[in-house]
Enzyme design. Structure first.
Site, PDB file in Angstrom:
ATOM      1  N   LYS A 101     -71.453 -25.203 -16.006  1.00 55.09           N
ATOM      2  CA  LYS A 101     -72.625 -25.370 -15.137  1.00 55.09           C
ATOM      3  C   LYS A 101     -72.367 -24.929 -13.698  1.00 55.09           C
ATOM      4  CE  LYS A 101     -75.521 -28.596 -17.557  1.00 55.09           C
ATOM      5  NZ  LYS A 101     -74.693 -29.037 -18.710  1.00 55.09           N
ATOM      6  N   GLU A 123     -82.515 -31.950 -10.278  1.00 53.94           N
ATOM      7  CA  GLU A 123     -82.675 -33.143 -11.097  1.00 53.94           C
ATOM      8  C   GLU A 123     -81.593 -33.101 -12.158  1.00 53.94           C
ATOM      9  OE1 GLU A 123     -83.255 -30.701 -13.961  1.00 53.94           O
ATOM     10  OE2 GLU A 123     -84.562 -30.298 -12.269  1.00 53.94           O
ATOM     11  N   SER A 397     -67.850 -24.889 -23.980  1.00 56.93           N
ATOM     12  CA  SER A 397     -68.610 -24.979 -22.726  1.00 56.93           C
ATOM     13  C   SER A 397     -68.088 -26.013 -21.736  1.00 56.93           C
ATOM     14  CB  SER A 397     -70.083 -25.263 -23.041  1.00 56.93           C
ATOM     15  OG  SER A 397     -70.211 -26.411 -23.861  1.00 56.93           O
TER      16      SER A 397
HETATM   17  C1  LIG Z   1     -75.133 -29.209 -20.004  1.00 55.89           C
HETATM   18  C2  LIG Z   1     -74.127 -28.817 -21.018  1.00 55.89           C
HETATM   19  C3  LIG Z   1     -74.491 -28.077 -22.169  1.00 55.89           C
HETATM   20  C4  LIG Z   1     -75.904 -27.730 -22.513  1.00 55.89           C
HETATM   21  O1  LIG Z   1     -76.567 -26.936 -21.596  1.00 55.89           O
HETATM   22  P1  LIG Z   1     -76.838 -25.386 -21.827  1.00 55.89           P
HETATM   23  O2  LIG Z   1     -77.742 -25.018 -20.732  1.00 55.89           O
HETATM   24  O3  LIG Z   1     -77.450 -25.232 -23.194  1.00 55.89           O
HETATM   25  O4  LIG Z   1     -75.520 -24.701 -21.764  1.00 55.89           O
HETATM   26  C5  LIG Z   1     -73.485 -27.679 -23.039  1.00 55.89           C
HETATM   27  N1  LIG Z   1     -72.197 -28.007 -22.820  1.00 55.89           N
HETATM   28  C6  LIG Z   1     -71.818 -28.734 -21.744  1.00 55.89           C
HETATM   29  C7  LIG Z   1     -70.367 -29.056 -21.578  1.00 55.89           C
HETATM   30  C8  LIG Z   1     -72.758 -29.147 -20.808  1.00 55.89           C
HETATM   31  O5  LIG Z   1     -72.369 -29.869 -19.744  1.00 55.89           O
END
Ligand SMILES: *Cc1c(COP(=O)(O)O)cnc(C)c1O
Length: 414
Positions: A101, A123, A397
């Site tokens: 993010k 938000e 992610s």
């Molecule tokens: C917020 C988040 C997601 C989901 O958000 P996307 O916009 O679909 O990427 C996925 N993995 C993690 C670790 C997150 O913090």
């Protein structure tokens, strides 16, 4: 490395159009008062993404602050154990603040700063986007206001504390269901009132134009790096790229550089308690007799997209063990890529994600976020059906530190 890919990087792919539409999805569905603000953001974005000094500043911070490029790790023990395709992990979990993010929050904060805006609003639901935004604001010396539902604040106390440590003003929202969509309404109300000095950072590849394309471009560094890293390391592209899909930002970021390649792209949604339970976040579920909720075309949070709705057409309450995937809408570009059959979508249940979480901990020494564990779970299903010479690239992610309480309370107390 660390380049912002231009929307015209691929000859046959120049989405979205000038109205921000990906096919019939996306666009801009907002109160009239916000149109000039969105126009300003659009022209600033289009200008800065081609500006060498902006790109140099962003890339410098990605390298020296965020920790890019993130490595690609061969999950060798896991691959050997499964006896099929080789699994590689793109390690967004190793970034500052623990997830992808920050790529987007920092990029948008830089745009805000160059636009001369001193006040940032955002938000947050689970708090991850709030923490990334508060981090970027501290780094760049911008005021930061985060709207958060009081129910979410209670559930995500450590992230509320993190944001406050970073100097953010976390404002409780106690209207409606006291969760993310009420926080979104408050943020929009704030923006309408303070549009002169305020910039609104949206945390995923969704919302009104230009947010979906802007967020995609900032996150596309994931796939650009991974593509180069695979070519360098194994001399070829992966057969498949897998990523979990909440709003869709880490997935589109991982996929974008591969759109013109013969690579299968797979988005993994939150299957929750299963598709017939009505407790999930599978936006690509069509209506059917066994389906209590399903994904239908709708206008949601400023865009036209697929939205999970109940039989009466009300926005459905979703469920996932991972807060980041627990969302009724999805970024419009994914719906377009689904319709043209370029990205395939599947889902993984809470239990399958939780099992994959434990497997990755033990076999690779990596504690993944529960969101990312959905993509890992799909790779664990797919790998044994493939040859050992084939490659699955999983976008990891984020890291799982934030999920330890959830995992702990799901384990049998032995
Ligand atoms: C917020 C988040 C997601 C989901 O958000 P996307 O916009 O679909 O990427 C996925 N993995 C993690 C670790 C997150 O913090």
């Amino acid at each position: 490395m660390g380049k912002i890919v231009s929307t015209t990087a691929f000859a046959d792919y120049s989405m979205p159009d000038e109205q921000g539409r990906f096919g019939k999805y996306g666009g801009r569905f907002v109160p009239e008062t916000l149109v000039p603000a969105l126009d300003d953001v659009t022209s600033a974005y289009l200008e800065f993404k081609e500006d060498p000094s902006f790109r140099a500043e962003y890339e410098y911070l990605l390298r020296t602050y965020v920790g890019r490029p993130s490595p690609v790790t061969h999950a060798k023990r896991l691959s050997d154990h499964l006896g099929g395709a080789q699994i590689y992990l793109k390690r967004e979990d190793l970034l500052h603040t623990g997830a992808h993010k920050i790529n987007n929050a920092l990029g948008q904060a830089l745009i805000a700063k160059r636009m001369g805006k001193k006040r940032i609003i955002a938000e947050t639901g689970a708090g991850q986007h709030g923490v990334a935004t508060a981090t970027a604001c501290a780094l760049l010396g911008l005021d930061c206001i985060i709207y958060m539902g009081t129910v979410d604040m209670a559930r995500q106390e450590p992230n509320v504390f993190r944001m406050r440590l970073l100097g953010a003003d976390v404002r409780p929202v106690s209207s409606g269901t006291k969760t993310l969509k009420d926080a979104v309404n408050e943020a929009i109300r704030d923006w309408v009132t303070n549009v002169g000095d305020t910039y609104y950072i949206i945390g995923s590849a969704l919302g009104p134009h230009p947010y979906p394309v802007m967020c995609r471009d900032f996150q596309s560094v994931i796939g650009i790096e991974a593509r180069e890293q695979m070519l360098e390391r194994v001399g070829r592209l992966p057969d498949e790229v897998l990523a979990c899909v909440g709003g869709g930002s880490n997935a589109i970021g991982a996929f974008f550089a591969f759109l013109a390649d013969p690579v299968r792209l797979v988005g993994v949604e939150a299957g929750g308690l299963g598709v017939t339970s009505g407790k999930h976040a599978i936006r690509f579920t069509d209506p059917g007799p066994e389906r209590k909720i399903s994904g239908k075309l709708g206008v949601f949070q400023g865009m036209k997209t697929r939205v999970l709705q109940n039989a009466d057409g009300q926005i459905a309450e979703t469920h996932s063990v991972s807060a980041g995937l627990d969302y009724a809408g999805i970024g419009p570009e994914h719906v377009y890529l689904h319709d043209i059959d370029r990205v395939h979508f599947t889902s993984v249940t809470d239990d399958e994600a939780m099992a994959a979480f434990h497997t990755l901990c033990r076999m690779e020494g990596i504690i993944p976020a529960l969101e990312s564990s959905h993509a890992v779970a799909e790779a664990i299903k797919r790998a044994p059906t493939m040859a050992a010479s084939q490659i699955l690239l999983v976008n990891l992610s984020g890291r799982g530190d934030k999920d330890l309480n959830t995992v702990m309370s799901a384990m049998p107390s032995a």
